[in-house]
Design an enzyme around this catalytic site. Structure first.
Site, PDB file in Angstrom:
ATOM      1  N   LYS A 100       0.883  -1.179   0.000  1.00  0.00           N
ATOM      2  CA  LYS A 100       0.000   0.000   0.000  1.00  0.00           C
ATOM      3  C   LYS A 100       0.917   1.225   0.000  1.00  0.00           C
ATOM      4  O   LYS A 100       1.415   1.648   1.033  1.00  0.00           O
ATOM      5  CB  LYS A 100      -0.880  -0.032   1.259  1.00  0.00           C
ATOM      6  CG  LYS A 100      -2.192   0.709   1.147  1.00  0.00           C
ATOM      7  CD  LYS A 100      -2.108   2.172   0.786  1.00  0.00           C
ATOM      8  CE  LYS A 100      -1.732   3.060   1.935  1.00  0.00           C
ATOM      9  NZ  LYS A 100      -1.542   4.481   1.534  1.00  0.00           N
TER      10      LYS A 100
ATOM     11  N   CYS B 209      13.849  11.110   6.190  1.00  0.00           N
ATOM     12  CA  CYS B 209      13.695  10.732   7.604  1.00  0.00           C
ATOM     13  C   CYS B 209      14.986  10.938   8.377  1.00  0.00           C
ATOM     14  O   CYS B 209      14.969  11.253   9.558  1.00  0.00           O
ATOM     15  CB  CYS B 209      13.212   9.294   7.715  1.00  0.00           C
ATOM     16  SG  CYS B 209      14.186   8.147   6.753  1.00  0.00           S
TER      17      CYS B 209
ATOM     18  N   GLU C 242      10.114  17.007  14.083  1.00  0.00           N
ATOM     19  CA  GLU C 242      10.449  16.790  12.674  1.00  0.00           C
ATOM     20  C   GLU C 242       9.628  17.749  11.803  1.00  0.00           C
ATOM     21  O   GLU C 242       8.397  17.742  11.874  1.00  0.00           O
ATOM     22  CB  GLU C 242      10.117  15.338  12.288  1.00  0.00           C
ATOM     23  CG  GLU C 242      10.458  15.023  10.848  1.00  0.00           C
ATOM     24  CD  GLU C 242      10.354  13.536  10.534  1.00  0.00           C
ATOM     25  OE1 GLU C 242      11.359  12.939  10.164  1.00  0.00           O
ATOM     26  OE2 GLU C 242       9.250  12.978  10.667  1.00  0.00           O
TER      27      GLU C 242
END
Ligand code: TXE
Length: 491
Positions: free
Chosen positions: A177, A286, A385
């Site tokens: 997905k 990331c 973040e």
């Protein structure tokens, strides 16, 4: 561009007939209507993967036979390299040279795991020495089963490859997905799988939103393994969903990675790697080193050069020659990044460069390379973040202070340290709480080496042999060799 879901080796319409608008972030134009799968489609895909695993040839094949398919996939990706890279740019916004690099890495990832699949044949079992000579024990590794893999939008095809390649190498079957923001190349991988003759049901691809397609996949009782890359908040939901059936879960989540620059560093090199650590892929990485700690004696000089160089980065459509910074992936992420800059400012940060929409663009989600200074460790921009081209910079006086500040985070994905004193680099690298440490650089990533985080940055490791282990489970087979009766109940 594909308009159907890839289920059981065939192209299928979503049962509810929905579509996802795919938007080019550089122009804001709708470039495609991708299929929007829902729980019913996930059911069909999981059922195909289940059957392919339980009764199909894939998990029982030799590693060498699976490697043949993986190598074919790698070759097809390479053959279609330019077309895939162009799609990646239109889907995600990144500059074309970065997209080409990603596509090459994706092909390399399939090639690498082909090699590890072959190694599985070479080492089919391991003998475990026991303290009791009446028994012999050996250990074999088997594929976990059906892997539900959920991927993000920052490296669309590469993140898919980091999961699909080791899963297939291990002998798992897969339901993928991909992110609803960037579904195009995941579907192209379906076409490639079909062209290579991959047995039906081994790889199934259902595009759709997180709630409509992702969540049903995480809750599906016939899924044995969940591998997820994305935000901490969604990772937590994936883990909770997986807990119901005690699924094996691996998570690669966000970060707020530090970069410690000592005063003996070459200033040009420091600025180059600081910029590569935060402006590459628009900072949507990331492992981006978004918190920079500079030793006090060179703080002013490094900052001045950073501000100057950040202001010169060529911003534009990723398809234009010379572009080094493209748009943010979506309107939602663009708004999120701008809001984070604003919150950082209201909590006391000074904007030393950028700070808002890039000048000269009347459409597209362009944000200027941004440098924030003067903030406390409590500042939102320093702590959280941002996932955009925004670097926060502070100074430090001592090595201990730098290490303490760097470790003062709920994340622990990556960290970088720069100094000419390699013993100090090594010492600091050991002291930093992160799964990936860079010395005198930031970001270079290799398929052979483990990737994953400490603390809330995740569970488990991708890439290398660690990535393969994610999709294998360990079985001990122990035999009683003695002619003597066991004699516990029956004397
Ligand atoms: O992430 P999500 P989003 C971080 C980054 C970014 C933030 C939000 O800080 O600003 O996350 O991005 C699927 N069950 N990272 O909203 O929601 C979703 O469809 C199952 C860091 O895009 O985590 C997509 O396929 N799946 C990161 C995937 O999860 C669900 C890369 C990631 O989306 C779901 C991307 C659910 N309930 C964002 N909800 C990294 N670690 O590299 C959503 N999804």
């Amino acid at each position: 561009m594909q308009t159907h879901l890839f289920i059981n080796g065939a192209w299928e319409s979503p049962l509810r007939g929905g579509t996802l608008e795919v938007i080019d972030p550089a122009t804001e134009a709708v470039i495609h209507q991708a299929p929007a799968g829902t729980a019913e489609d996930i059911d069909r895909a999981v059922s195909a993967a289940r059957t392919a695993f339980d009764t199909g040839p894939w998990p029982k094949m030799s590693g060498a036979d699976r490697a043949v398919y993986l190598r074919k996939i790698a070759r097809k990706i390479t053959e279609k390299r330019e077309a895939l890279a162009l799609l990646e740019v239109r889907d995600n916004g990144k500059p074309l040279p970065e997209a080409l690099w990603d596509i090459d890495d994706a092909a390399g990832c399939f090639e690498f795991y082909a090699g590890l699949a072959e190694e599985l044949d070479a080492n089919p079992e391991e003998i475990v020495p026991l303290g009791d000579a009446r028994f012999a024990s050996k250990v074999v590794q088997e594929p976990i089963g059906v892997a539900g893999t959920i991927t993000p939008w920052n490296y669309p095809l590469l993140m898919v490859s980091w999961k699909v390649a080791p899963a297939l190498a291990a002998g798992c079957t897969v339901v993928l997905k991909p992110s609803e923001l960037t579904p195009l190349n995941a579907l192209e991988l379906g076409l490639i799988a079909q062209e290579t003759g991959l047995p039906p049901g081994v790889l199934n691809i259902v595009t759709g939103t997180g709630p409509d397609a992702g969540e049903p996949l995480t809750r599906h009782p016939d899924v044995d393994k969940l591998a997820f890359t994305g935000s901490v908040a969604t990772g937590r939901k994936v883990m909770i969903a997986g807990a119901q059936d005690i699924k094996n879960v691996s998570l690669e989540l966000g970060g707020k990675s530090p970069f410690i620059v000592f005063a003996d560093s070459d200033i040009e090199q420091a600025v180059e790697w600081i910029m590569f650590g935060i402006f590459w892929n628009q900072g949507q990485v990331c492992s981006a080193t978004s918190r920079v700690l500079i030793e006090a004696p060179v703080y002013d000089a490094v900052l001045a050069r950073l501000v100057e160089a950040a202001g010169k980065i060529r911003i534009g459509n990723g398809l234009d020659d010379g572009t080094l910074l493209g748009p943010i992936v979506s309107r939602g992420q663009y708004d999120k990044v701008l809001a984070a800059i604003e919150r950082g400012r209201t909590e006391g940060a000074t904007i030393a460069a950028g700070g808002g929409r890039a000048e000269g663009f009347d459409r597209g989600y362009f944000i200027a390379p941004t440098v924030l200074t003067g903030m406390s460790e409590d500042n939102y921009a320093w702590r959280e973040e941002i996932f955009g081209p925004v670097v926060c910079v502070r100074s430090f006086e001592t090595e201990d202070e730098a290490v303490r500040s760097a470790n003062n985070s709920r994340f622990g994905l990556a960290a970088a340290v720069m100094s000419k004193d390699l013993a100090r680099c090594e010492r600091v690298a050991r002291a930093l709480q992160a799964g990936i440490l860079w010395i005198n650089c930031s970001q270079p990533t290799f398929t052979e080496a483990p990737w994953g985080g400490y603390k809330q940055s995740g569970i488990g490791r991708e890439l290398g042999r660690w990535g393969l282990s994610n999709y294998l489970q360990t079985k001990q087979i122990t035999s009683y060799l003695s002619d003597e009766p066991w004699g516990w109940y029956i004397k």
